[in-house]
Design a protein around this motif. Sequence first.
Motif, PDB file in Angstrom:
ATOM      1  N   GLY A  42      58.756  65.375 114.001  1.00 59.30           N
ATOM      2  CA  GLY A  42      57.561  64.821 113.389  1.00 59.30           C
ATOM      3  C   GLY A  42      56.461  65.819 113.111  1.00 59.30           C
ATOM      4  N   ASN A  43      56.693  67.069 113.451  1.00 54.34           N
ATOM      5  CA  ASN A  43      55.665  68.096 113.269  1.00 54.34           C
ATOM      6  C   ASN A  43      56.060  69.088 112.178  1.00 54.34           C
ATOM      7  OD1 ASN A  43      54.441  66.857 115.399  1.00 54.34           O
ATOM      8  ND2 ASN A  43      54.428  68.638 116.746  1.00 54.34           N
ATOM      9  N   LYS A  44      55.095  69.894 111.797  1.00 59.48           N
ATOM     10  CA  LYS A  44      55.367  70.931 110.804  1.00 59.48           C
ATOM     11  C   LYS A  44      56.109  72.099 111.447  1.00 59.48           C
ATOM     12  CE  LYS A  44      51.197  69.816 108.153  1.00 59.48           C
ATOM     13  NZ  LYS A  44      49.898  70.325 107.627  1.00 59.48           N
ATOM     14  N   CYS A  45      56.681  72.911 110.603  1.00 60.38           N
ATOM     15  CA  CYS A  45      57.379  74.114 111.047  1.00 60.38           C
ATOM     16  C   CYS A  45      56.343  75.242 111.087  1.00 60.38           C
ATOM     17  CB  CYS A  45      58.508  74.432 110.066  1.00 60.38           C
ATOM     18  SG  CYS A  45      59.700  75.624 110.648  1.00 60.38           S
ATOM     19  N   VAL A  46      55.996  75.679 112.288  1.00 57.63           N
ATOM     20  CA  VAL A  46      54.889  76.621 112.432  1.00 57.63           C
ATOM     21  C   VAL A  46      55.357  77.971 112.970  1.00 57.63           C
ATOM     22  CG1 VAL A  46      53.204  74.788 112.742  1.00 57.63           C
ATOM     23  CG2 VAL A  46      54.329  75.782 114.753  1.00 57.63           C
ATOM     24  N   LEU A  47      54.606  78.972 112.613  1.00 53.78           N
ATOM     25  CA  LEU A  47      54.878  80.324 113.076  1.00 53.78           C
ATOM     26  C   LEU A  47      54.496  80.444 114.547  1.00 53.78           C
ATOM     27  CD1 LEU A  47      55.647  83.271 112.275  1.00 53.78           C
ATOM     28  CD2 LEU A  47      53.218  83.620 111.782  1.00 53.78           C
ATOM     29  N   VAL A  48      55.436  80.927 115.344  1.00 53.32           N
ATOM     30  CA  VAL A  48      55.203  81.088 116.777  1.00 53.32           C
ATOM     31  C   VAL A  48      54.893  82.540 117.116  1.00 53.32           C
ATOM     32  CG1 VAL A  48      56.249  80.892 119.063  1.00 53.32           C
ATOM     33  CG2 VAL A  48      56.679  79.133 117.343  1.00 53.32           C
ATOM     34  N   ALA A  49      55.650  83.441 116.533  1.00 50.51           N
ATOM     35  CA  ALA A  49      55.466  84.860 116.828  1.00 50.51           C
ATOM     36  C   ALA A  49      55.999  85.681 115.660  1.00 50.51           C
ATOM     37  CB  ALA A  49      56.192  85.255 118.105  1.00 50.51           C
ATOM     38  N   SER A  50      55.382  86.841 115.463  1.00 55.10           N
ATOM     39  CA  SER A  50      55.851  87.733 114.405  1.00 55.10           C
ATOM     40  C   SER A  50      55.697  89.178 114.858  1.00 55.10           C
ATOM     41  CB  SER A  50      55.098  87.497 113.103  1.00 55.10           C
ATOM     42  OG  SER A  50      53.722  87.776 113.262  1.00 55.10           O
ATOM     43  N   GLN A  51      56.577  89.994 114.353  1.00 59.76           N
ATOM     44  CA  GLN A  51      56.479  91.436 114.558  1.00 59.76           C
ATOM     45  C   GLN A  51      56.684  92.093 113.210  1.00 59.76           C
ATOM     46  OE1 GLN A  51      59.130  93.212 117.460  1.00 59.76           O
ATOM     47  NE2 GLN A  51      57.912  95.104 117.533  1.00 59.76           N
ATOM     48  N   MET A  52      55.663  92.803 112.774  1.00 58.66           N
ATOM     49  CA  MET A  52      55.718  93.427 111.459  1.00 58.66           C
ATOM     50  C   MET A  52      56.497  94.741 111.528  1.00 58.66           C
ATOM     51  SD  MET A  52      54.167  90.976 110.141  1.00 58.66           S
ATOM     52  CE  MET A  52      53.725  91.381 108.458  1.00 58.66           C
ATOM     53  N   SER A  53      56.798  95.288 110.371  1.00 58.46           N
ATOM     54  CA  SER A  53      57.571  96.527 110.308  1.00 58.46           C
ATOM     55  C   SER A  53      56.838  97.682 110.973  1.00 58.46           C
ATOM     56  CB  SER A  53      57.910  96.874 108.864  1.00 58.46           C
ATOM     57  OG  SER A  53      56.733  96.966 108.082  1.00 58.46           O
ATOM     58  N   ASP A  54      55.497  97.594 111.062  1.00 57.77           N
ATOM     59  CA  ASP A  54      54.740  98.661 111.721  1.00 57.77           C
ATOM     60  C   ASP A  54      54.669  98.467 113.231  1.00 57.77           C
ATOM     61  OD1 ASP A  54      51.319  97.484 110.942  1.00 57.77           O
ATOM     62  OD2 ASP A  54      52.954  96.590 112.089  1.00 57.77           O
ATOM     63  N   GLY A  55      55.320  97.413 113.726  1.00 58.01           N
ATOM     64  CA  GLY A  55      55.374  97.148 115.160  1.00 58.01           C
ATOM     65  C   GLY A  55      54.324  96.190 115.671  1.00 58.01           C
ATOM     66  N   SER A  56      53.324  95.895 114.878  1.00 58.28           N
ATOM     67  CA  SER A  56      52.266  94.996 115.327  1.00 58.28           C
ATOM     68  C   SER A  56      52.816  93.599 115.556  1.00 58.28           C
ATOM     69  CB  SER A  56      51.123  94.971 114.314  1.00 58.28           C
ATOM     70  OG  SER A  56      51.586  94.537 113.054  1.00 58.28           O
ATOM     71  N   LYS A  57      52.275  92.928 116.568  1.00 57.91           N
ATOM     72  CA  LYS A  57      52.759  91.610 116.961  1.00 57.91           C
ATOM     73  C   LYS A  57      51.628  90.590 116.910  1.00 57.91           C
ATOM     74  CE  LYS A  57      56.136  93.714 120.088  1.00 57.91           C
ATOM     75  NZ  LYS A  57      56.655  93.787 121.482  1.00 57.91           N
ATOM     76  N   SER A  58      52.021  89.351 116.667  1.00 60.83           N
ATOM     77  CA  SER A  58      51.059  88.264 116.618  1.00 60.83           C
ATOM     78  C   SER A  58      51.710  87.007 117.196  1.00 60.83           C
ATOM     79  CB  SER A  58      50.615  88.011 115.178  1.00 60.83           C
ATOM     80  OG  SER A  58      49.660  86.979 115.114  1.00 60.83           O
ATOM     81  N   TYR A  59      50.883  86.172 117.849  1.00 63.00           N
ATOM     82  CA  TYR A  59      51.407  84.982 118.506  1.00 63.00           C
ATOM     83  C   TYR A  59      50.535  83.765 118.230  1.00 63.00           C
ATOM     84  CZ  TYR A  59      54.120  88.325 121.240  1.00 63.00           C
ATOM     85  OH  TYR A  59      54.985  89.328 121.619  1.00 63.00           O
ATOM     86  N   LEU A  60      51.188  82.610 118.222  1.00 60.93           N
ATOM     87  CA  LEU A  60      50.480  81.340 118.206  1.00 60.93           C
ATOM     88  C   LEU A  60      49.647  81.270 119.492  1.00 60.93           C
ATOM     89  CD1 LEU A  60      50.397  78.552 116.668  1.00 60.93           C
ATOM     90  CD2 LEU A  60      52.195  77.814 118.254  1.00 60.93           C
ATOM     91  N   ASP A  61      48.421  80.783 119.388  1.00 61.49           N
ATOM     92  CA  ASP A  61      47.529  80.780 120.559  1.00 61.49           C
ATOM     93  C   ASP A  61      48.171  80.109 121.778  1.00 61.49           C
ATOM     94  OD1 ASP A  61      44.309  80.427 118.858  1.00 61.49           O
ATOM     95  OD2 ASP A  61      45.549  82.177 119.301  1.00 61.49           O
ATOM     96  N   SER A  62      48.881  79.026 121.553  1.00 61.54           N
ATOM     97  CA  SER A  62      49.411  78.246 122.674  1.00 61.54           C
ATOM     98  C   SER A  62      50.550  78.942 123.418  1.00 61.54           C
ATOM     99  CB  SER A  62      49.879  76.868 122.197  1.00 61.54           C
ATOM    100  OG  SER A  62      50.914  77.001 121.247  1.00 61.54           O
ATOM    101  N   VAL A  63      51.078  80.035 122.851  1.00 60.13           N
ATOM    102  CA  VAL A  63      52.173  80.736 123.537  1.00 60.13           C
ATOM    103  C   VAL A  63      51.780  82.129 123.997  1.00 60.13           C
ATOM    104  CG1 VAL A  63      53.827  79.456 122.110  1.00 60.13           C
ATOM    105  CG2 VAL A  63      53.251  81.823 121.500  1.00 60.13           C
TER     106      VAL A  63
END
Length: 124
Positions: A42-63
Amino acid sequence: QVHLVESGGGSVQVGGSLRLSCTVSGLTVDRSNVAWYRQAPGNKCVLVASQMSDGSKSYLDSVKGRFAISRDSAKNTAYLQMDNLKPEDTAVYYCSVGIVAGEVSPCPLPSDLFGQGTQVTVSS
Protein backbone atom coordinates in the motif's frame (compact mmCIF):
# COMPACT_ATOMS: atom_id res chain seq x y z
CA GLN A 1 22.99 -7.03 -21.19
CA VAL A 2 22.61 -5.97 -17.56
CA HIS A 3 21.28 -8.43 -15.02
CA LEU A 4 20.65 -7.87 -11.30
CA VAL A 5 19.92 -10.65 -8.82
CA GLU A 6 18.95 -9.83 -5.24
CA SER A 7 19.23 -12.24 -2.36
CA GLY A 8 19.40 -12.27 1.42
CA GLY A 9 15.84 -11.41 2.34
CA GLY A 10 13.91 -13.35 4.94
CA SER A 11 12.03 -13.19 8.20
CA VAL A 12 13.62 -11.91 11.38
CA GLN A 13 12.49 -10.69 14.75
CA VAL A 14 12.68 -7.12 15.93
CA GLY A 15 16.28 -6.15 16.54
CA GLY A 16 17.64 -8.72 14.14
CA SER A 17 19.90 -8.23 11.14
CA LEU A 18 19.91 -9.14 7.48
CA ARG A 19 22.32 -8.47 4.66
CA LEU A 20 20.87 -8.06 1.20
CA SER A 21 23.04 -8.74 -1.83
CA CYS A 22 22.68 -7.53 -5.38
CA THR A 23 24.90 -9.38 -7.80
CA VAL A 24 25.36 -7.49 -11.03
CA SER A 25 26.44 -8.61 -14.49
CA GLY A 26 26.91 -6.40 -17.51
CA LEU A 27 27.92 -3.32 -15.49
CA THR A 28 30.71 -2.53 -13.06
CA VAL A 29 29.24 -1.58 -9.70
CA ASP A 30 32.30 0.43 -8.70
CA ARG A 31 31.71 2.82 -11.61
CA SER A 32 27.97 3.03 -11.13
CA ASN A 33 25.46 4.67 -8.86
CA VAL A 34 23.83 1.94 -6.77
CA ALA A 35 20.55 2.23 -4.90
CA TRP A 36 18.25 0.18 -2.72
CA TYR A 37 14.51 0.83 -2.67
CA ARG A 38 11.67 -0.69 -0.69
CA GLN A 39 7.95 -0.96 -1.05
CA ALA A 40 5.65 -1.91 1.79
CA PRO A 41 2.08 -3.00 0.99
CA GLY A 42 0.00 0.00 0.00
CA ASN A 43 2.99 2.33 0.06
CA LYS A 44 5.17 3.95 -2.55
CA CYS A 45 8.49 2.55 -3.65
CA VAL A 46 11.01 4.75 -1.87
CA LEU A 47 14.75 5.15 -1.92
CA VAL A 48 16.34 3.65 1.18
CA ALA A 49 20.04 4.01 0.48
CA SER A 50 22.32 5.00 -2.36
CA GLN A 51 26.01 4.98 -3.10
CA MET A 52 27.19 7.12 -5.96
CA SER A 53 30.11 6.35 -8.25
CA ASP A 54 32.24 8.80 -6.25
CA GLY A 55 31.59 6.73 -3.11
CA SER A 56 29.26 9.17 -1.40
CA LYS A 57 26.38 7.57 0.48
CA SER A 58 22.91 8.70 1.40
CA TYR A 59 20.17 7.16 3.54
CA LEU A 60 16.48 7.51 4.25
CA ASP A 61 16.20 9.29 7.62
CA SER A 62 14.37 6.38 9.25
CA VAL A 63 17.23 3.95 8.54
CA LYS A 64 20.21 6.16 9.32
CA GLY A 65 22.50 4.49 11.82
CA ARG A 66 20.90 1.09 11.21
CA PHE A 67 21.47 0.39 7.51
CA ALA A 68 24.71 0.50 5.56
CA ILE A 69 25.18 0.34 1.81
CA SER A 70 28.40 -0.98 0.33
CA ARG A 71 29.79 -2.66 -2.75
CA ASP A 72 32.45 -5.25 -3.47
CA SER A 73 34.29 -4.67 -6.72
CA ALA A 74 35.81 -8.15 -6.76
CA LYS A 75 32.37 -9.76 -6.60
CA ASN A 76 30.65 -6.97 -8.54
CA THR A 77 28.03 -7.03 -5.85
CA ALA A 78 26.24 -4.35 -3.86
CA TYR A 79 25.06 -4.90 -0.31
CA LEU A 80 22.60 -3.47 2.15
CA GLN A 81 23.44 -4.38 5.73
CA MET A 82 20.37 -3.93 7.89
CA ASP A 83 20.73 -3.98 11.68
CA ASN A 84 18.32 -3.35 14.53
CA LEU A 85 15.41 -4.12 12.23
CA LYS A 86 11.96 -2.82 13.08
CA PRO A 87 8.49 -3.97 11.98
CA GLU A 88 8.20 -0.86 9.81
CA ASP A 89 11.17 -2.09 7.78
CA THR A 90 8.97 -4.89 6.45
CA ALA A 91 8.85 -4.50 2.67
CA VAL A 92 10.06 -5.84 -0.63
CA TYR A 93 13.54 -4.50 -1.23
CA TYR A 94 14.88 -3.78 -4.71
CA CYS A 95 18.33 -2.91 -5.90
CA SER A 96 19.09 -0.68 -8.85
CA VAL A 97 22.15 0.32 -10.76
CA GLY A 98 22.07 3.76 -12.29
CA ILE A 99 18.61 4.75 -11.09
CA VAL A 100 18.65 7.01 -8.05
CA ALA A 101 15.42 8.84 -7.31
CA GLY A 102 13.38 9.56 -4.20
CA GLU A 103 10.54 7.40 -5.44
CA VAL A 104 9.95 5.19 -8.43
CA SER A 105 6.79 4.00 -10.11
CA PRO A 106 5.88 1.40 -11.07
CA CYS A 107 7.78 -0.81 -8.67
CA PRO A 108 9.70 -2.71 -9.78
CA LEU A 109 10.60 -0.58 -12.76
CA PRO A 110 10.47 -2.53 -16.03
CA SER A 111 14.17 -2.07 -16.59
CA ASP A 112 17.26 -4.25 -16.65
CA LEU A 113 18.71 -1.71 -14.22
CA PHE A 114 16.15 -2.63 -11.56
CA GLY A 115 15.97 -5.93 -9.72
CA GLN A 116 12.95 -8.08 -9.05
CA GLY A 117 13.04 -7.71 -5.29
CA THR A 118 13.52 -9.71 -2.12
CA GLN A 119 11.06 -9.84 0.77
CA VAL A 120 12.08 -8.69 4.24
CA THR A 121 9.68 -9.38 7.10
CA VAL A 122 10.31 -8.16 10.63
CA SER A 123 8.07 -9.52 13.35
CA SER A 124 7.68 -8.45 16.96
